[in-house]
Each structure stands twice: as C-alpha cells, then as structure tokens.
Design an enzyme around this catalytic site. Structure first.
Site, PDB file in Angstrom:
ATOM      1  N   GLY A  53       2.125   4.103  13.692  1.00 16.40           N
ATOM      2  CA  GLY A  53       2.780   2.880  14.154  1.00 16.40           C
ATOM      3  C   GLY A  53       2.057   2.262  15.341  1.00 16.40           C
ATOM      4  O   GLY A  53       1.867   1.045  15.427  1.00 16.40           O
ATOM      5  N   LYS A 104       0.839  -1.198   0.000  1.00 12.74           N
ATOM      6  CA  LYS A 104       0.000   0.000   0.000  1.00 12.74           C
ATOM      7  C   LYS A 104       0.874   1.249   0.000  1.00 12.74           C
ATOM      8  O   LYS A 104       1.438   1.650   1.012  1.00 12.74           O
ATOM      9  CB  LYS A 104      -0.929   0.068   1.221  1.00 12.74           C
ATOM     10  CG  LYS A 104      -1.981   1.171   0.999  1.00 12.74           C
ATOM     11  CD  LYS A 104      -2.530   1.786   2.239  1.00 12.74           C
ATOM     12  CE  LYS A 104      -1.818   2.997   2.761  1.00 12.74           C
ATOM     13  NZ  LYS A 104      -1.832   4.194   1.896  1.00 12.74           N
ATOM     14  N   CYS A 158      13.062  10.762   7.581  1.00 10.31           N
ATOM     15  CA  CYS A 158      12.938  10.318   8.972  1.00 10.31           C
ATOM     16  C   CYS A 158      14.235  10.521   9.742  1.00 10.31           C
ATOM     17  O   CYS A 158      14.218  10.680  10.940  1.00 10.31           O
ATOM     18  CB  CYS A 158      12.506   8.864   8.993  1.00 10.31           C
ATOM     19  SG  CYS A 158      13.509   7.844   7.941  1.00 10.31           S
ATOM     20  N   GLY A 187       6.448   5.004   8.641  1.00 11.97           N
ATOM     21  CA  GLY A 187       5.623   6.206   8.716  1.00 11.97           C
ATOM     22  C   GLY A 187       5.760   6.831  10.085  1.00 11.97           C
ATOM     23  O   GLY A 187       6.804   6.694  10.730  1.00 11.97           O
ATOM     24  N   SER A 188       4.693   7.469  10.525  1.00 13.68           N
ATOM     25  CA  SER A 188       4.765   8.209  11.785  1.00 13.68           C
ATOM     26  C   SER A 188       4.613   7.282  12.986  1.00 13.68           C
ATOM     27  O   SER A 188       4.020   6.202  12.891  1.00 13.68           O
ATOM     28  CB  SER A 188       3.659   9.265  11.807  1.00 13.68           C
ATOM     29  OG  SER A 188       2.401   8.626  11.700  1.00 13.68           O
ATOM     30  N   THR A 189       5.110   7.719  14.116  1.00 14.47           N
ATOM     31  CA  THR A 189       4.975   6.956  15.362  1.00 14.47           C
ATOM     32  C   THR A 189       3.500   6.804  15.727  1.00 14.47           C
ATOM     33  O   THR A 189       3.076   5.750  16.211  1.00 14.47           O
ATOM     34  CB  THR A 189       5.781   7.653  16.482  1.00 14.47           C
ATOM     35  OG1 THR A 189       7.170   7.582  16.124  1.00 14.47           O
ATOM     36  CG2 THR A 189       5.582   6.991  17.835  1.00 14.47           C
ATOM     37  N   GLU A 190       2.709   7.826  15.453  1.00  9.06           N
ATOM     38  CA  GLU A 190       1.274   7.773  15.786  1.00  9.06           C
ATOM     39  C   GLU A 190       0.590   6.625  15.042  1.00  9.06           C
ATOM     40  O   GLU A 190      -0.151   5.836  15.631  1.00  9.06           O
ATOM     41  CB  GLU A 190       0.592   9.099  15.427  1.00  9.06           C
ATOM     42  CG  GLU A 190       0.857  10.229  16.406  1.00  9.06           C
ATOM     43  CD  GLU A 190       2.343  10.489  16.657  1.00  9.06           C
ATOM     44  OE1 GLU A 190       3.129  10.545  15.672  1.00  9.06           O
ATOM     45  OE2 GLU A 190       2.732  10.592  17.837  1.00  9.06           O
ATOM     46  N   GLU A 242       9.172   1.153  11.202  1.00  9.14           N
ATOM     47  CA  GLU A 242      10.199   2.195  11.015  1.00  9.14           C
ATOM     48  C   GLU A 242       9.479   3.515  11.184  1.00  9.14           C
ATOM     49  O   GLU A 242       8.704   3.908  10.314  1.00  9.14           O
ATOM     50  CB  GLU A 242      10.770   2.144   9.595  1.00  9.14           C
ATOM     51  CG  GLU A 242      11.487   0.881   9.235  1.00  9.14           C
ATOM     52  CD  GLU A 242      12.925   0.885   9.714  1.00  9.14           C
ATOM     53  OE1 GLU A 242      13.332   1.836  10.421  1.00  9.14           O
ATOM     54  OE2 GLU A 242      13.625  -0.072   9.380  1.00  9.14           O
ATOM     55  N   GLU A 279       8.760  15.701  15.694  1.00 10.20           N
ATOM     56  CA  GLU A 279       9.246  15.580  14.330  1.00 10.20           C
ATOM     57  C   GLU A 279       8.501  16.583  13.451  1.00 10.20           C
ATOM     58  O   GLU A 279       7.282  16.642  13.463  1.00 10.20           O
ATOM     59  CB  GLU A 279       8.992  14.166  13.815  1.00 10.20           C
ATOM     60  CG  GLU A 279       9.460  13.992  12.404  1.00 10.20           C
ATOM     61  CD  GLU A 279       9.473  12.542  11.985  1.00 10.20           C
ATOM     62  OE1 GLU A 279       8.413  11.918  12.031  1.00 10.20           O
ATOM     63  OE2 GLU A 279      10.554  12.052  11.615  1.00 10.20           O
TER      64      GLU A 279
HETATM   65  P1  NAP Z   1       1.859   8.325   8.094  1.00  7.02           P
HETATM   66  O1  NAP Z   1       0.641   9.159   8.147  1.00  7.02           O
HETATM   67  O2  NAP Z   1       2.253   7.552   9.283  1.00  7.02           O
HETATM   68  O3  NAP Z   1       1.662   7.383   6.815  1.00  7.02           O
HETATM   69  C1  NAP Z   1       2.483   6.336   6.477  1.00  7.02           C
HETATM   70  C2  NAP Z   1       1.665   5.298   5.752  1.00  7.02           C
HETATM   71  O4  NAP Z   1       0.700   4.750   6.634  1.00  7.02           O
HETATM   72  C3  NAP Z   1       0.880   5.858   4.576  1.00  7.02           C
HETATM   73  O5  NAP Z   1       0.807   4.886   3.565  1.00  7.02           O
HETATM   74  C4  NAP Z   1      -0.474   6.115   5.196  1.00  7.02           C
HETATM   75  O6  NAP Z   1      -1.502   6.189   4.262  1.00  7.02           O
HETATM   76  C5  NAP Z   1      -0.610   4.912   6.091  1.00  7.02           C
HETATM   77  N1  NAP Z   1      -1.581   5.048   7.167  1.00  7.02           N
HETATM   78  C6  NAP Z   1      -2.114   6.194   7.710  1.00  7.02           C
HETATM   79  N2  NAP Z   1      -2.993   5.885   8.682  1.00  7.02           N
HETATM   80  C7  NAP Z   1      -3.036   4.536   8.758  1.00  7.02           C
HETATM   81  C8  NAP Z   1      -3.765   3.610   9.581  1.00  7.02           C
HETATM   82  N3  NAP Z   1      -4.618   4.024  10.534  1.00  7.02           N
HETATM   83  N4  NAP Z   1      -3.548   2.288   9.402  1.00  7.02           N
HETATM   84  C9  NAP Z   1      -2.683   1.848   8.471  1.00  7.02           C
HETATM   85  N5  NAP Z   1      -1.984   2.672   7.659  1.00  7.02           N
HETATM   86  C10 NAP Z   1      -2.152   3.999   7.802  1.00  7.02           C
HETATM   87  O7  NAP Z   1       3.151   9.151   7.769  1.00  7.02           O
HETATM   88  P2  NAP Z   1       3.432  10.096   6.539  1.00  7.02           P
HETATM   89  O8  NAP Z   1       2.751  11.380   6.852  1.00  7.02           O
HETATM   90  O9  NAP Z   1       3.123   9.412   5.271  1.00  7.02           O
HETATM   91  O10 NAP Z   1       5.051  10.201   6.605  1.00  7.02           O
HETATM   92  C11 NAP Z   1       5.686  11.005   7.518  1.00  7.02           C
HETATM   93  C12 NAP Z   1       6.096  10.201   8.748  1.00  7.02           C
HETATM   94  O11 NAP Z   1       6.712   8.973   8.388  1.00  7.02           O
HETATM   95  C13 NAP Z   1       7.097  10.899   9.584  1.00  7.02           C
HETATM   96  O12 NAP Z   1       6.752  10.815  10.931  1.00  7.02           O
HETATM   97  C14 NAP Z   1       8.424  10.187   9.325  1.00  7.02           C
HETATM   98  O13 NAP Z   1       9.366  10.213  10.309  1.00  7.02           O
HETATM   99  C15 NAP Z   1       7.977   8.813   9.082  1.00  7.02           C
HETATM  100  N6  NAP Z   1       8.965   8.119   8.235  1.00  7.02           N
HETATM  101  C16 NAP Z   1       9.773   7.183   8.822  1.00  7.02           C
HETATM  102  C17 NAP Z   1      10.728   6.525   8.071  1.00  7.02           C
HETATM  103  C18 NAP Z   1      11.630   5.497   8.689  1.00  7.02           C
HETATM  104  O14 NAP Z   1      12.345   4.823   7.966  1.00  7.02           O
HETATM  105  N7  NAP Z   1      11.629   5.338   9.986  1.00  7.02           N
HETATM  106  C19 NAP Z   1      10.834   6.792   6.718  1.00  7.02           C
HETATM  107  C20 NAP Z   1       9.998   7.746   6.160  1.00  7.02           C
HETATM  108  C21 NAP Z   1       9.063   8.391   6.927  1.00  7.02           C
HETATM  109  P3  NAP Z   1      -1.899   7.586   3.571  1.00  7.02           P
HETATM  110  O15 NAP Z   1      -0.717   8.470   3.619  1.00  7.02           O
HETATM  111  O16 NAP Z   1      -2.245   7.168   2.203  1.00  7.02           O
HETATM  112  O17 NAP Z   1      -3.047   8.130   4.340  1.00  7.02           O
END
Ligand code: NAP
Ligand code: MG
Length: 502
Positions: A254, A196, A306, A249-252, A272, A406
């Site tokens: 996660g 996804k 990240c 993605g985000s910790t929230e 991650e 962040e």
């Molecule tokens: P995000 O909102 O956590 O989204 C990440 C992914 O999860 C997206 O595909 C998102 O879908 C999906 N998602 C959202 N809500 C979900 C739920 N309730 N259940 C399952 N999946 C869900 O984060 P983002 O705004 O895309 O990215 C920014 C964040 O990612 C930052 O906090 C950053 O630090 C973190 N990040 C971490 C790494 C690492 O390697 N540790 C790498 C890159 C980014 P949609 O976006 O399509 O809604």
C-alpha cells in the site's frame, strides 16, 4: 485424511475445458492476447503444489497497451454514451452469467486458492453475484445536487463524473469477491478498468473476463492483466495514464502504491490494507456462542482474511474456559484439500506464505509464548500441499510480533484482561485498525466498545459478516477509502460544480 479423500478431484467438463485452454492470455481492448514478451508463469494448486495452468505475464509494454485501450474506451465509442441504466443492465447481466457458471467458477476458485469447494460455491460465488447486482442498482442513481449559493444571479449544480481509467489490484484470499468489490462500483460509475489479479490466483478473474465480453461490455472497458506485483502491478500504479488505483493487499505494498501515485500523476488511490483485529469476550457473554464465534473469526479461510480476529482478549474470570473451549473447537476443524468432503479449511495459498506463517509461529515460541494447539505443518497425505492446523497461543505479551504483525494464517493469541481501561488501551495498541469484535450481553458495554475501538468495522456478538450495502475499510495503517455501500461511489467518481450566470 484417508488417501481416497485426498485423490485429485473429478472436475466438471466446463472447468476442465477452461483449464485446458492454456496458456491463458491477457484481456486488452476486448481481445485475448499473449504478453508482448511471450512470457508466462504457472499458477499452482496449493493443495498439491502442482501447476494448474500457464498464464501470460504482463510486462510494462502490456500495461501500456491496456492503458491505451482503456483510455480509448473511456473517451469514445459506446461506453461513455451509455446511460447509467444501461450500465446497470450490463452489470445485472454479468451477475446472471456468474450465477449460470457458478459451479465452474467455484471449482476454479478452489483449485487456484485452495479453499473448500463448499465455501467457494456457497460463500464466495453468491457474495460476488450479490455485489454486481447491488451496484447495478446504483448505476442509475448517481445524482448530483443543486446548491443554494448566496452569490446573486447564479444557479449552481453538481454532477458526479467517473474518474477515468481505474487500475484494480487485488489479493489472492478471495479472488473473485475482491474483483467484484472493485469492478462493480468502478463500472457502475462509468470508469474503464484494468484488473490485476494476484499472481497466485488469476483463474477466476480470467473466466470473469470472458463473461464480461459475453455480457456485452464494449471492448476496452474491462481489461485484465495477469502477472506479479513487479512488474505488472507496479507499472500500473506508476502509469500517468491511470487516473485511479484501488488496491487491496498488505500495508507494505500500500505504501508503494501511494509513493507511485505521488511520483506520477497524483492519481486517486484507495487502500484496503492489513489488520490485526482485536476480538473481545467479556465475562457476561454467551460463552458457547462467543467461543464458536471467536473460532471462526480467526480460523475461517485458514486465517487468510484481513479481518481475522487474531488477538483474542478474554475477561479474566472466563479466560481458562475460553482457552479450553477454543482448543476443543480447533480440534474439530477438519483441514484438508478443498475438494475433499466435509473439509472446513483448506491450505495456505503458497509455499512462500506457508513459510511466512510458520516463521511467525516459531518466533512466537522462541519469545516464550505457549502453543496450546497446532503449530506444525501437516504432513502425511497433506505433505505435498501447504497445510497448517488451527494454532492457539497463550502467554504472549502485547509487544511481541505475534500480537503486532499480521500473520495471515490460522494463528490466534489469547490473552486475559482485568478492566476496561486496560482492555481499550490494549485493543488499540497496534498500527492497524481494520476491524474489531466484542461478545457481551450488556448492551451499553457493547456500544461503549464500538465507540472507543479504533477500527473501520465493529462486530458485536457476531464476526466477519459482510453485505454489499455496508461500507468497509480501515482506520490507521489499515488504509483509507470505504468499499461497499453508497460510500464506494465516492472512490470511483469526482464531483464537478457548474455555475450558470442567470
Ligand atoms: P500483497 O503482496 O500486498 O499483494 C496484493 C496485490 O498487490 C497482489 O496483486 C500483488 O501482486 C500486488 N503487488 C505486489 N507488489 C506490488 C507493487 N510493488 N506494486 C503494485 N502491486 C503490487 O498482499 P498479498 O500477499 O497478496 O495478501 C495478503 C495481504 O493483503 C495481507 O496483509 C492482508 O491483510 C491484505 N488484505 C487486505 C484486505 C482488505 O480488505 N483490507 C483484504 C485481503 C487481504 P502479486 O501477488 O501477483 O505479486
Ligand atoms: Mg494458484
């Protein structure tokens, strides 16, 4: 930026052909299919705010179909019968196809995410390709062990088996690279997958899906569901037919994935998550090199990384020199549309993310921190897109949200430190632990810092370097599980122990 430089890009014919084949569909069981609901959403160009393509929005019923297809492909048909070497050949072939279509994929990445075309073509594409090749090699090397037990007349060995159906949920900052980090080891280990991509950046994943079919992955081995976190991602992470979820993605979010796993089938998860990484310049460092390093540690990809080195600690004697040097570097960074020539960094990925970043900047100001440079959305020719220049803060206390949360934008807070104990305590004072950096000519200081800092990756006299062979992942609330290297194989396999009575 001159108007001509800001004109819409002349796209390659193959990129245009792909874009025109709209609406984009879901890849389920080897077939491109619309969402059962018929719903679609638009993916936008963050340099202009204009729509690029309509994409199918996968709902729960589509997740159901994809899980069924992935399960069938995992349990029967050609996939489980393939040897590791044969899976490796498919991955190698896919890498070749990515290479063959690298110019087109780079354009799609820049259109959808906004990053400079040069970055997509010379950074993201080779990184993704290298990843598939690296795990193509591992597919034939998934060894178990023979275990010398003390029980008499027993012969014991272990085998590494795939988890089953893996859900791969990825963010928008490195769309193709994030897909590669998860797809390559998952497939090398013999799993079937449902990918996804993020709602903001589905295009390169969809093109990658076409290439997996061209490479010859059997139907149902790679499924791709586009759609938002809710319902698509949430349905995937709660589905009892999914054996493993790998998430970046985000910790929230996660936390939500973890709760969904606990509430369904205790599926295996690897996370991650976010970071608030400390980057330290000691007074003995090569200042020119460290200032440049600290600049790119936080501003590359417009800070949407990240590992962004967003907390810069500088030893007091060189503090002002570093702030001045950083401001001079920031002034030279060209911000603009990814297709404009000589641009260093592109827009923020979406209006929503732009507002989040501007909110962080505003709260930092209100809390009394000083803006040394940047801090405002860029207007003029760039007003239609989501552009923020490199932004440098000083005079911010460690407890401010600016140093705790962040931001995921081009924002750094620079603060001075006096001594070692103070530095270590402050460097480790957030809930995150993804990465850290230090700049020094003192070898023992470098090693001492690497030992005490609570982070999954430490860079000394460099920053943000990656290789498929080097494990990467978080301490603390930056997640768990290590991607890349041999360690990623642990995320996608489980060990079976076999006892043979002799
Ligand atoms: P995000 O909102 O956590 O989204 C990440 C992914 O999860 C997206 O595909 C998102 O879908 C999906 N998602 C959202 N809500 C979900 C739920 N309730 N259940 C399952 N999946 C869900 O984060 P983002 O705004 O895309 O990215 C920014 C964040 O990612 C930052 O906090 C950053 O630090 C973190 N990040 C971490 C790494 C690492 O390697 N540790 C790498 C890159 C980014 P949609 O976006 O399509 O809604
Ligand atoms: Mg987009």
């Amino acid at each position: 930026m001159a108007a001509a430089e800001n004109a819409p890009p002349q796209l390659r014919a193959d990129t245009q052909t792909f874009l025109n084949s709209t609406p984009k569909q879901l890849l389920i069981g080897g077939e491109w299919q619309p969402a059962l609901s018929g719903q679609t959403f638009a993916t936008l160009n963050p340099a202009t705010g204009q729509p690029l393509a309509e994409v199918a929005l996968a709902g729960e019923a589509d997740v159901e179909r994809a899980v069924a297809a992935a399960r069938t492909a995992f349990e029967s048909g050609p996939w489980p019968a393939l040897s590791g070497a044969e899976r490796g050949e498919l991955l190698w072939k896919l890498a070749g196809l990515l290479e063959q279509h690298a110019d087109e994929l780079a354009e799609l990445e820049t259109l959808d995410n906004g990053k400079p075309l040069r970055t997509s073509r010379l950074g993201d594409l080779p990184t993704a390709i290298k990843h598939f090749r690296y795990y193509a090699g591992w597919a034939s090397k998934l060894e178990g062990a023979t275990v010398p037990v003390s029980v008499p007349n027993q012969f014991v060995y272990t085998v590494r088996e795939p988890m089953g159906v893996a859900g791969l949920i990825i963010p928008w900052n490195f769309p193709l690279v994030m897909a590669a980090w998860k797809l390559a080891p998952a497939l090398a280990c013999g799993n079937t997958v449902i990918l996804k991509p993020a709602e903001e950046t589905p295009l390169s994943a969809l093109r990658l899906g076409e290439l997996t079919l061209e490479a010859g992955f059997p139907p149902g081995v790679v499924n791709i569901l586009t759609g938002p976190g809710v319902p698509t991602g949430a349905a995937l992470s709660a589905h009892p037919g999914v054996d493993k979820v790998a998430f970046t993605g985000s910790t929230e979010v996660g936390r939500k994935i973890m709760a969904a796993a606990a509430g369904s089938n205790l599926k295996r998860i690897s996370l991650e998550l976010g970071g608030k990484s400390p980057n330290v310049i000691f007074a003995d460092a090569d200042l020119e090199k460290s200032i440049k390093g600290a600049t790119w540690a936080v501003f590359s990809t417009s800070g949407q990384e990240c590992v962004a080195g967003s907390r810069l600690f500088v030893e007091k004697p060189v503090f002002q020199a570093v702030v001045d040097g950083l401001a001079a570097q920031a002034a030279r960074i060209r911000v603009g549309p990814g297709f404009a020539p000589k641009v260093h960094i592109g827009p923020i990925v979406s209006e929503k993310q732009l507002q989040t970043v501007l909110g962080h900047i505003e709260r930092g100001r209100q809390a009394g921190a000083t803006v040394v440079s940047g801090g405002e959305r860029l207007g003029g020719d760039l007003a239609g897109g989501y552009f923020i220049p490199p932004t440098i803060f000083t005079h911010a206390g460690d407890s401010l949200p600016l140093l705790q949360e962040e931001i995921f934008g081009p924002v750094v807070a620079v603060t001075p430190f006096d001594d070692w104990d103070e530095l270590v305590a402050r460097a480790n004072s957030t809930r995150y632990g993804l990465a850290a950096g230090a700049w020094t000519r003192d070898l023992s200081k470098a090693h001492r810092f690497a030992k005490v800092v609570k982070a999954g990756t430490v860079w000394i006299n460099s920053y943000g370097v990656f290789d498929p062979a080097a494990p990467f992942g978080g301490y603390k609330e930056s997640g768990f599980g290590r991607e890349m290297g041999r360690e990623a194989l642990d995320l996608y396999t489980q060990t079976k122990t076999v006892w043979i009575g002799l």
